[in-house]
Motif scaffolding. Structure first.
Motif, PDB file in Angstrom:
ATOM      1  N   GLY A  87       0.826  -1.200   0.000  1.00 30.96           N
ATOM      2  CA  GLY A  87       0.000   0.000   0.000  1.00 30.96           C
ATOM      3  C   GLY A  87       0.856   1.245   0.000  1.00 30.96           C
ATOM      4  N   SER A  88       0.230   2.363  -0.275  1.00 21.92           N
ATOM      5  CA  SER A  88       0.955   3.628  -0.328  1.00 21.92           C
ATOM      6  C   SER A  88       1.288   4.121   1.081  1.00 21.92           C
ATOM      7  CB  SER A  88       0.104   4.688  -1.033  1.00 21.92           C
ATOM      8  OG  SER A  88      -0.997   5.059  -0.209  1.00 21.92           O
ATOM      9  N   TYR A  89       2.306   4.929   1.155  1.00 20.03           N
ATOM     10  CA  TYR A  89       2.715   5.539   2.415  1.00 20.03           C
ATOM     11  C   TYR A  89       1.546   6.307   3.021  1.00 20.03           C
ATOM     12  CZ  TYR A  89       5.410   8.310   5.739  1.00 20.03           C
ATOM     13  OH  TYR A  89       5.893   8.893   6.894  1.00 20.03           O
ATOM     14  N   GLU A  90       0.849   7.068   2.184  1.00 19.25           N
ATOM     15  CA  GLU A  90      -0.246   7.910   2.675  1.00 19.25           C
ATOM     16  C   GLU A  90      -1.371   7.085   3.289  1.00 19.25           C
ATOM     17  OE1 GLU A  90       2.399   9.829   0.030  1.00 19.25           O
ATOM     18  OE2 GLU A  90       1.120   8.119  -0.449  1.00 19.25           O
ATOM     19  N   LEU A  91      -1.763   6.014   2.617  1.00 23.91           N
ATOM     20  CA  LEU A  91      -2.832   5.157   3.131  1.00 23.91           C
ATOM     21  C   LEU A  91      -2.419   4.518   4.459  1.00 23.91           C
ATOM     22  CD1 LEU A  91      -5.505   3.604   2.998  1.00 23.91           C
ATOM     23  CD2 LEU A  91      -4.350   1.916   1.551  1.00 23.91           C
TER      24      LEU A  91
ATOM     25  N   GLN B  82      -0.095   5.515   6.564  1.00 22.17           N
ATOM     26  CA  GLN B  82       0.032   6.551   7.588  1.00 22.17           C
ATOM     27  C   GLN B  82      -1.347   6.886   8.173  1.00 22.17           C
ATOM     28  OE1 GLN B  82       1.162  10.543   6.288  1.00 22.17           O
ATOM     29  NE2 GLN B  82       2.427  10.750   8.120  1.00 22.17           N
ATOM     30  N   LYS B  83      -2.346   6.997   7.330  1.00 21.06           N
ATOM     31  CA  LYS B  83      -3.710   7.288   7.786  1.00 21.06           C
ATOM     32  C   LYS B  83      -4.220   6.164   8.697  1.00 21.06           C
ATOM     33  CE  LYS B  83      -8.315   8.297   5.997  1.00 21.06           C
ATOM     34  NZ  LYS B  83      -9.152   8.394   4.803  1.00 21.06           N
ATOM     35  N   ARG B  84      -3.944   4.926   8.316  1.00 19.56           N
ATOM     36  CA  ARG B  84      -4.353   3.783   9.139  1.00 19.56           C
ATOM     37  C   ARG B  84      -3.685   3.822  10.511  1.00 19.56           C
ATOM     38  NH1 ARG B  84      -4.311  -1.699   5.474  1.00 19.56           N
ATOM     39  NH2 ARG B  84      -6.074  -1.194   4.117  1.00 19.56           N
ATOM     40  N   LEU B  85      -2.391   4.115  10.526  1.00 13.77           N
ATOM     41  CA  LEU B  85      -1.664   4.157  11.798  1.00 13.77           C
ATOM     42  C   LEU B  85      -2.178   5.273  12.694  1.00 13.77           C
ATOM     43  CD1 LEU B  85       2.027   3.420  10.712  1.00 13.77           C
ATOM     44  CD2 LEU B  85       0.469   1.903  11.947  1.00 13.77           C
ATOM     45  N   GLN B  86      -2.565   6.386  12.109  1.00 13.51           N
ATOM     46  CA  GLN B  86      -3.098   7.499  12.897  1.00 13.51           C
ATOM     47  C   GLN B  86      -4.430   7.127  13.550  1.00 13.51           C
ATOM     48  OE1 GLN B  86      -3.104  10.491   9.821  1.00 13.51           O
ATOM     49  NE2 GLN B  86      -1.071  11.231  10.350  1.00 13.51           N
ATOM     50  N   GLN B  87      -5.178   6.234  12.904  1.00 12.74           N
ATOM     51  CA  GLN B  87      -6.487   5.828  13.420  1.00 12.74           C
ATOM     52  C   GLN B  87      -6.396   4.654  14.386  1.00 12.74           C
ATOM     53  OE1 GLN B  87      -8.492   5.062   9.717  1.00 12.74           O
ATOM     54  NE2 GLN B  87      -8.991   7.213   9.386  1.00 12.74           N
ATOM     55  N   ARG B  88      -5.240   4.027  14.473  1.00 15.86           N
ATOM     56  CA  ARG B  88      -5.083   2.822  15.288  1.00 15.86           C
ATOM     57  C   ARG B  88      -4.782   3.193  16.739  1.00 15.86           C
ATOM     58  NH1 ARG B  88      -1.153  -1.914  13.151  1.00 15.86           N
ATOM     59  NH2 ARG B  88       0.529  -0.573  13.814  1.00 15.86           N
TER      60      ARG B  88
ATOM     61  N   PRO C 155       9.507  -7.738  -2.002  1.00 21.38           N
ATOM     62  CA  PRO C 155       9.835  -9.075  -2.505  1.00 21.38           C
ATOM     63  C   PRO C 155       9.481  -9.221  -3.979  1.00 21.38           C
ATOM     64  CG  PRO C 155       7.791  -9.141  -1.287  1.00 21.38           C
ATOM     65  CD  PRO C 155       8.318  -7.745  -1.156  1.00 21.38           C
ATOM     66  N   VAL C 156      10.272 -10.010  -4.658  1.00 22.35           N
ATOM     67  CA  VAL C 156       9.986 -10.311  -6.067  1.00 22.35           C
ATOM     68  C   VAL C 156       9.336 -11.682  -6.205  1.00 22.35           C
ATOM     69  CG1 VAL C 156      11.792  -8.819  -6.994  1.00 22.35           C
ATOM     70  CG2 VAL C 156      12.329 -11.193  -6.433  1.00 22.35           C
ATOM     71  N   ASP C 157       9.383 -12.456  -5.119  1.00 29.18           N
ATOM     72  CA  ASP C 157       8.900 -13.832  -5.169  1.00 29.18           C
ATOM     73  C   ASP C 157       7.654 -14.050  -4.304  1.00 29.18           C
ATOM     74  OD1 ASP C 157      10.215 -13.355  -2.797  1.00 29.18           O
ATOM     75  OD2 ASP C 157      11.267 -15.263  -2.753  1.00 29.18           O
ATOM     76  N   ALA C 158       6.901 -12.986  -4.060  1.00 22.74           N
ATOM     77  CA  ALA C 158       5.718 -13.085  -3.201  1.00 22.74           C
ATOM     78  C   ALA C 158       4.455 -12.800  -4.001  1.00 22.74           C
ATOM     79  CB  ALA C 158       5.827 -12.092  -2.046  1.00 22.74           C
ATOM     80  N   LEU C 159       3.363 -13.302  -3.496  1.00 24.91           N
ATOM     81  CA  LEU C 159       2.056 -12.933  -4.012  1.00 24.91           C
ATOM     82  C   LEU C 159       1.781 -11.530  -3.485  1.00 24.91           C
ATOM     83  CD1 LEU C 159      -0.655 -13.634  -5.347  1.00 24.91           C
ATOM     84  CD2 LEU C 159      -1.330 -14.689  -3.172  1.00 24.91           C
ATOM     85  N   CYS C 160       1.575 -10.569  -4.373  1.00 22.64           N
ATOM     86  CA  CYS C 160       1.402  -9.172  -3.989  1.00 22.64           C
ATOM     87  C   CYS C 160      -0.084  -8.822  -3.970  1.00 22.64           C
ATOM     88  CB  CYS C 160       2.162  -8.283  -4.965  1.00 22.64           C
ATOM     89  SG  CYS C 160       2.148  -6.543  -4.515  1.00 22.64           S
ATOM     90  N   MET C 161      -0.556  -8.268  -2.837  1.00 22.34           N
ATOM     91  CA  MET C 161      -1.950  -7.887  -2.681  1.00 22.34           C
ATOM     92  C   MET C 161      -2.066  -6.390  -2.445  1.00 22.34           C
ATOM     93  SD  MET C 161      -4.103 -10.445  -2.803  1.00 22.34           S
ATOM     94  CE  MET C 161      -3.312 -11.534  -3.960  1.00 22.34           C
ATOM     95  N   ASP C 162      -2.946  -5.751  -3.189  1.00 24.35           N
ATOM     96  CA  ASP C 162      -3.229  -4.327  -3.065  1.00 24.35           C
ATOM     97  C   ASP C 162      -4.134  -4.118  -1.852  1.00 24.35           C
ATOM     98  OD1 ASP C 162      -4.133  -1.714  -3.282  1.00 24.35           O
ATOM     99  OD2 ASP C 162      -5.035  -1.989  -5.257  1.00 24.35           O
ATOM    100  N   ILE C 163      -3.655  -3.370  -0.852  1.00 24.34           N
ATOM    101  CA  ILE C 163      -4.410  -3.227   0.392  1.00 24.34           C
ATOM    102  C   ILE C 163      -5.554  -2.219   0.307  1.00 24.34           C
ATOM    103  CG2 ILE C 163      -2.467  -3.999   1.788  1.00 24.34           C
ATOM    104  CD1 ILE C 163      -2.191  -1.020   2.704  1.00 24.34           C
ATOM    105  N   THR C 164      -5.782  -1.641  -0.863  1.00 22.33           N
ATOM    106  CA  THR C 164      -6.945  -0.747  -0.987  1.00 22.33           C
ATOM    107  C   THR C 164      -8.238  -1.551  -1.113  1.00 22.33           C
ATOM    108  OG1 THR C 164      -6.749  -0.566  -3.398  1.00 22.33           O
ATOM    109  CG2 THR C 164      -5.581   1.096  -2.063  1.00 22.33           C
TER     110      THR C 164
END
Length: 161
Positions: free
Chosen positions: A104-108, A110-116, A136-145
């Motif tokens: 995920g993006s830094y901004e997203l 950061q917003k999550r951490l501020q709310q936690r 990683p280049v060898d991982a399954l990549c998931m978009d956290i949005t």
């Protein structure tokens, strides 16, 4: 099988890991519980961990992974595993251990951490997390949005489980 769900703090490792483990009826483990009280206190104060701080934590995680593999346990492990060297240390058998990277993006994040609340990982450490991260280049990549349930379903589909 062990599914190692990795990413920076706030990417959703514990949330996704627990949902995935529940959906599979597998054991869930959070690498945060392997940290020493001294490491937790450092992070609570916003002090990044050194390599010396991390090594006993990584060794304890590797011991747990060896145990799970020997017992043929199915486990979902939430673990930052930010550096390639950490992942190489933990992925003892690439046939039995699958990496899932929550990206995920830094901004997203950061917003999550501020709310936690009620978590020792300080938002102040986000810069050091992204600085340390070696994607990683060898991982399954998931978009956290995506919603957590969709991410879990996408992981299950991609890993055919």
């Amino acid at each position: 099988m062990i599914i190692l769900v990795m990413g920076v703090s706030g990417s959703g490792k514990s949330t996704i890991g627990k949902l995935l483990a529940d959906s599979l009826e597998w054991e869930f483990s959070d690498a945060d519980t392997f940290h020493s009280p001294e490491n937790v206190e450092k992070m609570r104060r916003g002090i990044p961990l050194s390599e010396d701080d991390r090594m006993p934590w990584l060794q304890d995680l590797q011991t747990a992974i060896k145990h799970w593999l020997q017992e043929k346990k199915n486990v979902v492990l939430a673990c930052s595993a930010l550096k390639d060297s950490y992942r190489q240390f933990l992925v003892l058998d690439s046939d039995c251990i699958k990496l899932v990277y929550l990206k995920g993006s830094y901004e997203l994040i950061q917003k999550r951490l501020q709310q936690r609340s009620n978590h020792y990982m300080s938002e102040k450490l986000l810069d050091s997390q992204f600085y340390t991260l070696e994607e990683p280049v060898d991982a399954l990549c998931m978009d956290i949005t995506q919603p957590p349930q969709i991410i879990v379903q996408n992981i299950r589909t991609a890993l055919e489980i």
